[in-house]
Design an enzyme around this catalytic site. Structure first.
Site, PDB file in Angstrom:
ATOM      1  CE  LYS A 186      22.524  13.259  28.136  1.00 25.88           C
ATOM      2  NZ  LYS A 186      22.081  11.876  27.882  1.00 25.88           N
ATOM      3  CG  ASN A 187      20.698  11.235  31.627  1.00 24.72           C
ATOM      4  OD1 ASN A 187      20.659  11.396  30.400  1.00 24.72           O
ATOM      5  ND2 ASN A 187      21.737  10.675  32.233  1.00 24.72           N
ATOM      6  NE  ARG A 242      20.328   3.007  25.800  1.00 27.26           N
ATOM      7  CZ  ARG A 242      20.091   1.800  25.369  1.00 27.26           C
ATOM      8  NH1 ARG A 242      20.403   1.455  24.155  1.00 27.26           N
ATOM      9  NH2 ARG A 242      19.556   0.894  26.153  1.00 27.26           N
ATOM     10  CB  CYS A 279      27.028   7.532  23.935  1.00 24.10           C
ATOM     11  SG  CYS A 279      27.173   9.314  23.838  1.00 24.10           S
ATOM     12  NE  ARG A 335      23.640   2.944  26.511  1.00 27.75           N
ATOM     13  CZ  ARG A 335      23.512   4.246  26.675  1.00 27.75           C
ATOM     14  NH1 ARG A 335      24.046   5.080  25.829  1.00 27.75           N
ATOM     15  NH2 ARG A 335      22.827   4.717  27.690  1.00 27.75           N
ATOM     16  N   PRO A 336      21.792  -3.270  25.674  1.00 23.39           N
ATOM     17  CG  PRO A 336      21.741  -5.138  27.056  1.00 23.39           C
ATOM     18  CD  PRO A 336      22.590  -3.960  26.690  1.00 23.39           C
ATOM     19  CB  ILE A 337      16.156  -2.430  24.812  1.00 21.90           C
ATOM     20  CG1 ILE A 337      16.056  -3.160  23.466  1.00 21.90           C
ATOM     21  CG2 ILE A 337      16.813  -1.083  24.648  1.00 21.90           C
ATOM     22  CD1 ILE A 337      15.121  -2.473  22.500  1.00 21.90           C
ATOM     23  CG  ASP A 338      17.931  -7.684  28.170  1.00 27.64           C
ATOM     24  OD1 ASP A 338      18.516  -6.572  28.090  1.00 27.64           O
ATOM     25  OD2 ASP A 338      18.202  -8.513  29.050  1.00 27.64           O
ATOM     26  CG  LEU A 339      16.947  -5.614  31.889  1.00 29.04           C
ATOM     27  CD1 LEU A 339      17.822  -4.749  32.797  1.00 29.04           C
ATOM     28  CD2 LEU A 339      16.571  -6.909  32.616  1.00 29.04           C
ATOM     29  CG  ASP A 381      26.155   9.258  32.810  1.00 22.84           C
ATOM     30  OD1 ASP A 381      26.612   8.396  32.046  1.00 22.84           O
ATOM     31  OD2 ASP A 381      24.955   9.607  32.785  1.00 22.84           O
ATOM     32  NE  ARG A 416      24.260  11.967  21.960  1.00 24.66           N
ATOM     33  CZ  ARG A 416      24.108  10.733  21.533  1.00 24.66           C
ATOM     34  NH1 ARG A 416      25.023  10.190  20.788  1.00 24.66           N
ATOM     35  NH2 ARG A 416      23.062  10.053  21.841  1.00 24.66           N
TER      36      ARG A 416
HETATM   37  C1  UD1 Z   1      20.789   5.888  31.841  1.00 23.01           C
HETATM   38  C2  UD1 Z   1      21.309   7.265  31.516  1.00 23.01           C
HETATM   39  C3  UD1 Z   1      22.799   7.201  31.249  1.00 23.01           C
HETATM   40  C4  UD1 Z   1      23.496   6.555  32.429  1.00 23.01           C
HETATM   41  C5  UD1 Z   1      22.866   5.205  32.778  1.00 23.01           C
HETATM   42  C6  UD1 Z   1      23.439   4.575  34.041  1.00 23.01           C
HETATM   43  C7  UD1 Z   1      19.427   8.398  30.449  1.00 23.01           C
HETATM   44  C8  UD1 Z   1      18.880   8.976  29.189  1.00 23.01           C
HETATM   45  N1  UD1 Z   1      20.624   7.783  30.348  1.00 23.01           N
HETATM   46  O1  UD1 Z   1      21.016   5.088  30.694  1.00 23.01           O
HETATM   47  O2  UD1 Z   1      23.290   8.515  31.064  1.00 23.01           O
HETATM   48  O3  UD1 Z   1      24.843   6.345  32.084  1.00 23.01           O
HETATM   49  O4  UD1 Z   1      21.469   5.370  32.965  1.00 23.01           O
HETATM   50  O5  UD1 Z   1      23.235   5.399  35.133  1.00 23.01           O
HETATM   51  O6  UD1 Z   1      18.847   8.488  31.516  1.00 23.01           O
HETATM   52  N2  UD1 Z   1      20.871  -3.091  30.646  1.00 23.01           N
HETATM   53  C9  UD1 Z   1      20.510  -4.352  30.197  1.00 23.01           C
HETATM   54  N3  UD1 Z   1      19.280  -4.489  29.610  1.00 23.01           N
HETATM   55  C10 UD1 Z   1      18.399  -3.446  29.477  1.00 23.01           C
HETATM   56  C11 UD1 Z   1      18.783  -2.177  29.951  1.00 23.01           C
HETATM   57  C12 UD1 Z   1      20.028  -2.027  30.534  1.00 23.01           C
HETATM   58  O7  UD1 Z   1      21.270  -5.288  30.298  1.00 23.01           O
HETATM   59  O8  UD1 Z   1      17.302  -3.668  28.946  1.00 23.01           O
HETATM   60  C13 UD1 Z   1      22.203  -2.906  31.261  1.00 23.01           C
HETATM   61  C14 UD1 Z   1      23.097  -1.982  30.416  1.00 23.01           C
HETATM   62  O9  UD1 Z   1      23.787  -2.691  29.410  1.00 23.01           O
HETATM   63  C15 UD1 Z   1      24.021  -1.411  31.452  1.00 23.01           C
HETATM   64  C16 UD1 Z   1      23.148  -1.344  32.701  1.00 23.01           C
HETATM   65  O10 UD1 Z   1      22.051  -2.202  32.477  1.00 23.01           O
HETATM   66  O11 UD1 Z   1      25.094  -2.291  31.696  1.00 23.01           O
HETATM   67  C17 UD1 Z   1      22.664   0.058  33.022  1.00 23.01           C
HETATM   68  O12 UD1 Z   1      21.874   0.525  31.997  1.00 23.01           O
HETATM   69  P1  UD1 Z   1      20.665   1.514  32.268  1.00 23.01           P
HETATM   70  O13 UD1 Z   1      20.583   1.842  33.727  1.00 23.01           O
HETATM   71  O14 UD1 Z   1      19.468   0.972  31.597  1.00 23.01           O
HETATM   72  O15 UD1 Z   1      21.140   2.795  31.507  1.00 23.01           O
HETATM   73  P2  UD1 Z   1      20.309   3.686  30.525  1.00 23.01           P
HETATM   74  O16 UD1 Z   1      18.911   3.814  31.015  1.00 23.01           O
HETATM   75  O17 UD1 Z   1      20.564   3.233  29.123  1.00 23.01           O
END
Ligand code: UD1
Length: 440
Positions: free
Chosen positions: A43-44, A113, A137, A142-146, A326, A418
Site C-alpha cells: 500500500k505504502n 492521507r 488514520c 501528522r503535520p505536513i510542514d516538511l 507500522d 485500508r
Molecule cells: C509513512 C507511511 C506510514 C508510516 C510512516 C512512518 C505511507 C502512505 N505512509 O507515513 O504508514 O507509518 O511513513 O514510517 O507511506 N512529520 C512532520 N512534518 C511533516 C511530515 C512528517 O513533523 O511534514 C513527522 C510526523 O508527525 C511523524 C514523523 O514525521 O512523527 C514521520 O512521519 P512520515 O515519515 O512523514 O510518515 P508518513 O509519510 O505520513
C-alpha cells in the site's frame, strides 16, 4: 491497453467508507497457523506511485495490485483530475493522457492521507495546485510542514487558508533541500516534484524506507533521473517529460511482518511468500531473540513457533532501517503473550498506543506512559468486544483475537480494510477461525 480491460468488480466492493461501517470480524482464538501465504503489493508503495503517475503522459500498468480501501480512494481522487483507471485482479491501469488540473476537495482528501502526495506532482506538472488538508488514520498530529517547507525552498509560494493549501509554482527551481526529520512522505513528495524541474535537486537527511526505493525505480521506469534512494542523499536531475510504461510494485513488508508476528503469537509453521529479509531485518532480528525458528529464502521467510516465546526487553520504533512504527501494535500483542517484560517505545507517532486499552480488555497487562508502554506477558488473552482506532491497531486486535480464548469481536473493520486485503480470508487459509459479519 485500457480498451480490453474487464470492468472492475472490486471497485464496487471497496468503493466507499460507508460500505465498511457496519461490518465486524468475529474471531475464535486458539488455533495455530499453518501453510503458505503470498504477500501482495505494498500500500505504502502504491499510493505515492499512483500520485507519481500525475507526472507522466501516457498509460501506466502497475502490477502486483492489491484491493484496498486507501487505494480505491486514491483512484477516486485521480478521477477528479480526469485520469482514467481500470483494474483486474492483479493489475492497475492508469491513463493520464487527458489529465486536467483541479482543486482536490476536502471530501476526497479526508479519506486518504496519501492525497498529500499529489501536491508535488501537480505543482511540477501544472505549476499550481489547490488541495485540502489530508485525513487518514488517527495515529498522531501528522503535520505536513516538511512537505510545504521543501516546496517553499524550491521557490513555490504556499498559502494555507480555510483548510486548503494553495500553491503557486511559477518560480519553482531545482535546488537543495535538507529535511529536519527524515519524513517518508516529505521525501517522496519532493522527489516527485523535482522530476520535472530543470536542473539538479539534492535532498538531504531523507527517509530510507524501501518504498522510497520503489518509488525511485518507478519514476526512472517512466523516464525520470533519480538516484540515491535508500541512501543518505537523493539526487534528481529534472527531465522535460515523463511517459507511461509498466512497473511491478514491491510486496508489502508490513503485511509480511504481520503474518510473521501472527504465527509467533499463535504458534504454528508458515511460509510468507514475498517477505524480503532486507526490508524486514529489524523484525527478523527481534523474532530470532524470542526462541522461534526462522528460515530465510530469497523472497520468502518461514517461521515456526512451538512454544511460548520470550519477551524482548526493549523495542523502539524509528525510521528505517530500525523497527517500523507500522509493526509496533502487532509487536505489542506478541509481547503481551510472551514470558517476561518488554518496554516498547514509540518515537514516530504519538497516538499509536491507543490499542493498549483494547488489549487490556482482553486481559493484557500494559501500562502506558507518554511514548512508552510497559508490557508484562500474560499466559492467556480472552475474547472481548474491541474497537480498532487505526489500521495497524485493527490488525493487532485481529492477532490478539486469534490467540485469545473464546470469541473476540473486532469493530471498525474499515480501518483494517485500508491496508489488508480481505484479512479474514487470508488468515482462514492459514487455519484461523475468523469471519466477517454485518452488524444488524
Ligand atoms: C509513512 C507511511 C506510514 C508510516 C510512516 C512512518 C505511507 C502512505 N505512509 O507515513 O504508514 O507509518 O511513513 O514510517 O507511506 N512529520 C512532520 N512534518 C511533516 C511530515 C512528517 O513533523 O511534514 C513527522 C510526523 O508527525 C511523524 C514523523 O514525521 O512523527 C514521520 O512521519 P512520515 O515519515 O512523514 O510518515 P508518513 O509519510 O505520513
Amino acid at each position: 491497453m485500457l480498451s480490453n480491460l474487464n470492468t472492475n468488480k472490486h471497485t464496487k466492493i471497496l468503493c466507499s467508507y460507508n460500505d465498511f461501517m457496519e461490518e465486524k470480524l468475529l474471531v475464535y482464538g486458539g488455533r495455530k497457523l499453518h501453510g503458505s501465504v503470498k504477500v501482495d503489493g505494498a500500500k505504502n508503495a502504491f499510493l505515492p506511485i499512483m500520485a507519481g503517475c500525475v507526472l507522466c503522459d501516457g498509460e501506466i500498468e502497475l502490477e502486483n495490485f492489491v484491493h484496498l480501501l486507501d487505494i480505491e480512494n486514491m483512484r477516486e481522487i485521480l478521477k477528479t483530475l480526469n485520469i482514467k483507471t481500470h483494474s483486474n485482479d492483479r493489475q492497475l491501469y492508469i491513463d493520464t493522457r487527458e489529465i486536467q488540473n483541479a482543486k482536490i476537495t476536502h471530501e476526497r482528501t479526508q479519506k486518504v492521507r496519501a492525497s498529500i502526495f499529489l501536491l508535488g506532482p501537480l505543482l511540477a506538472r501544472f505549476k499550481r495546485a489547490v488541495i485540502a488538508y489530508p485525513g487518514g488514520c488517527n495515529i498522531g498530529s501528522r503535520p505536513i510542514d516538511l512537505h510545504l517547507g521543501a516546496f517553499k525552498t524550491l521557490g513555490a509560494k504556499v498559502l494555507e487558508r480555510h483548510g486548503y493549501i494553495f500553491c503557486d509554482g511559477t518560480n519553482l527551481k531545482a535546488g537543495n533541500v535538507i529535511f529536519d526529520f527524515p519524513s517518508v512522505g516529505a521525501t517522496e513528495s519532493v522527489m516527485m516534484c523535482a522530476c520535472l524541474l530543470e536542473g539538479e535537486t539534492v535532498l538531504k537527511n531523507v527517509a530510507k524506507e524501501p518504498e522510497i526505493v520503489d518509488l525511485q525505480n518507478f519514476l526512472n521506469a517512466m523516464g525520470a533521473h533519480v538516484s540515491g534512494a535508500g541512501e543518505d542523499e537523493i539526487r534528481v536531475v529534472g527531465v522535460k517529460k515523463m511517459h507511461g510504461g509498466n512497473f511491478h510494485v514491491m510486496p508489502d513488508r508490513i503485511v509480511a511482518g504481520t503474518y510473521l508476528l501472527a504465527t509467533a503469537i499463535c504458534g504454528g509453521d508458515i511460509v510468507v511468500d514475498g517477505a524480503i529479509l532486507k526490508d524486514n531485518e529489524s523484525l527478523v532480528s527481534f523474532l530470532k531473540q524470542t526462541a522461534c525458528q526462522i528460515e530465510v529464502f530469497d523472497d520468502k521467510i518461514r517461521l515456526k513457533a512451538d512454544q511460548r516465546l520470550c519477551a524482548i526487553p526493549k523495542i523502539e520504533t524509528r525510521p528505517f532501517p530500525f523497527f517500523p512504527t507500522d509493526l509496533q501494535s502487532q509487536m505489542m500483542v506478541l509481547q503481551a503473550v510472551s514470558s517476561g517484560v518488554c518496554l516498547l517505545q514509540e518515537n514516530v507517532f504519538e497516538n499509536r498506543f491507543a490499542v493498549a486499552s483494547e488489549l487490556k480488555k482482553m486481559g493484557a497487562d500494559i501500562v502506558v506512559k507518554d511514548r512508552t508502554a510497559l508490557v508484562r506477558g500474560v499466559e492467556k488473552l480472552y475474547g472481548a468486544d474491541v474497537f480498532a482506532s487505526d489500521l495497524r491497531a485493527g490488525a493487532s486486535l485481529v492477532l490478539a483475537g486469534l490467540k485469545a480464548e473464546g470469541y473476540a469481536t473486532v469493530h471498525n473493520v474499515h480501518y483494517i480494510d485500508r491496508g489488508y486485503e480481505k484479512i479474514e480470508e487470508r488468515y482462514k487459509l492459514l487455519g484461523a477461525d475468523i469471519k466477517r459479519i454485518k452488524i444488524e
